[in-house]
Design an enzyme around this catalytic site. Structure first.
Site, PDB file in Angstrom:
ATOM      1  CG  HIS A  62      -2.342   0.509   0.807  1.00 50.75           C
ATOM      2  ND1 HIS A  62      -3.469   0.278   1.539  1.00 50.75           N
ATOM      3  CD2 HIS A  62      -2.755   1.273  -0.245  1.00 50.75           C
ATOM      4  CE1 HIS A  62      -4.516   0.863   0.975  1.00 50.75           C
ATOM      5  NE2 HIS A  62      -4.102   1.477  -0.113  1.00 50.75           N
ATOM      6  CG  ASP A  86      -5.665  -5.154   5.197  1.00 46.27           C
ATOM      7  OD1 ASP A  86      -6.514  -4.299   4.922  1.00 46.27           O
ATOM      8  OD2 ASP A  86      -4.520  -4.862   5.603  1.00 46.27           O
ATOM      9  CD  GLU A 100      -0.141  -4.115   1.928  1.00 44.75           C
ATOM     10  OE1 GLU A 100       0.338  -5.201   2.314  1.00 44.75           O
ATOM     11  OE2 GLU A 100       0.458  -3.022   2.059  1.00 44.75           O
TER      12      GLU A 100
HETATM   13 MN   LIG Z   1      -3.536  -0.533   3.565  1.00 43.57          MN
END
Ligand SMILES: [Mn+2]
Length: 307
Positions: free
Chosen positions: A97, A229, A272
């Site tokens: 990120h 996530d 990610e």
């Molecule tokens: Mn992040």
């Protein structure tokens, strides 16, 4: 029909573990370009980017890792995304990120050129609002939002921002892991934060609709930053920062379907994904399916009825 410009950003130095550099390949192997073409879009895959030189930068916080690498990526992505945003819809294939420091910088500059406000939908377990001074892990995937909103301490180290992002134009969804320094920054600013509790209580549709109305009313550009996530680790295990209690399969698809219906999204980051931690490409395929929903795939045609 949209011209989708795929840009691989295999940066992994912003995380504490290796593997995110394989993200762009996994998105390609999971059929991202084909899924977009099937929906009638034009896809231009520009391959993977790579910074050619690293600046001489340092910072007093000894915890910070890979600062020159991340600054180099930020410069490269800011310029590349700025250019790509004039030609179509940039879709950045991460990478961790930290790449958002570059994409948000480039998109802010584009929005300033167009004299339109830039809004950001941040789908993530974390606000990534650490400054270089407040990060304790030293992993720079935790700082892009602080940099892009013009928080102090980045001057002279990170590239100057053409235009800092207005915190009032940020909507975060899926948040469920916040450090004290980030909590203070969120409390002081006017970022809209819909944590998982808010999603449980109200559902994603009500929460997202309010934000999309704001974007539409302001004739804004809308950038979507999708961190793996954001999703519950049970359905998306291919990420280094799993936090239990994330968005479900249907919550995530509903967000994407509503974004498609809004016709407001002008750029997208997919970040990610760590294929080394994935289970036979399962997470990569889920993200590709979510992008397909964002770009128009639907279960049934739902004609808009007038009331
Ligand atoms: Mn992040």
């Amino acid at each position: 029909m949209t011209t989708c410009i795929l840009l691989g950003a295999p940066v992994q130095e912003g995380t504490g573990r290796l593997g995110c550099d394989m993200g762009p390949s996994a998105f390609r192997a999971a059929g991202l370009a084909g899924a977009l073409r099937e929906l009638g879009h034009v896809v231009v895959d520009r391959g993977n980017l790579a910074p050619t030189s690293q600046p001489e930068v340092r910072h007093g916080n000894a915890a910070i890792k890979s600062l020159p690498e991340i600054v180099a990526w930020t410069e490269l992505l800011a310029a590349t995304i700025y250019d790509a945003s004039a030609e179509g819809m940039p879709i950045t294939l991460g990478g961790d990120h930290s790449l958002a420091a570059g994409t948000l910088s480039g998109l802010s500059r584009r929005a300033a050129d167009l004299e339109r406000p830039l809004f950001v939908l941040w789908l993530d377990a974390h606000p990534d609002l650490h400054t270089l001074d407040s990060t304790e892990s030293g992993n720079l995937h935790g700082v892009p939002m602080a940099y892009a909103t013009g928080q102090p301490g980045f001057e002279g180290i990170f590239p100057p921002l053409a235009a800092p992002l207005d915190m009032a134009r940020i909507c975060m969804m899926g948040i469920r892991s916040v450090d004290p320094a980030e909590r203070a920054r969120l409390a002081a600013g006017d970022v809209t934060v819909h944590d998982m509790r808010a999603i449980d209580e109200h559902g994603v549709a009500v929460l997202l609709r309010g934000f999309l109305e704001k974007v539409a009313a302001a004739d804004g550009l809308l950038h979507v930053s999708l961190d793996v996530d954001f999703l519950d680790p049970d359905i998306a295990p291919g990420v280094g920062t799993t936090v239990p209690g994330g968005a479900t399969f249907r919550e995530a698809h509903l967000v994407m379907e509503m974004l498609h219906d809004s016709d407001l999204v002008t750029s997208l980051d997919l970040v990610e994904l760590n294929p080394f931690l994935d289970e036979r490409g399962r997470t990569a395929r889920l993200i590709v399916d979510l992008v397909a929903s964002l770009m128009g795939r639907r279960v049934l045609d739902r004609p808009t009825r007038s009331h």
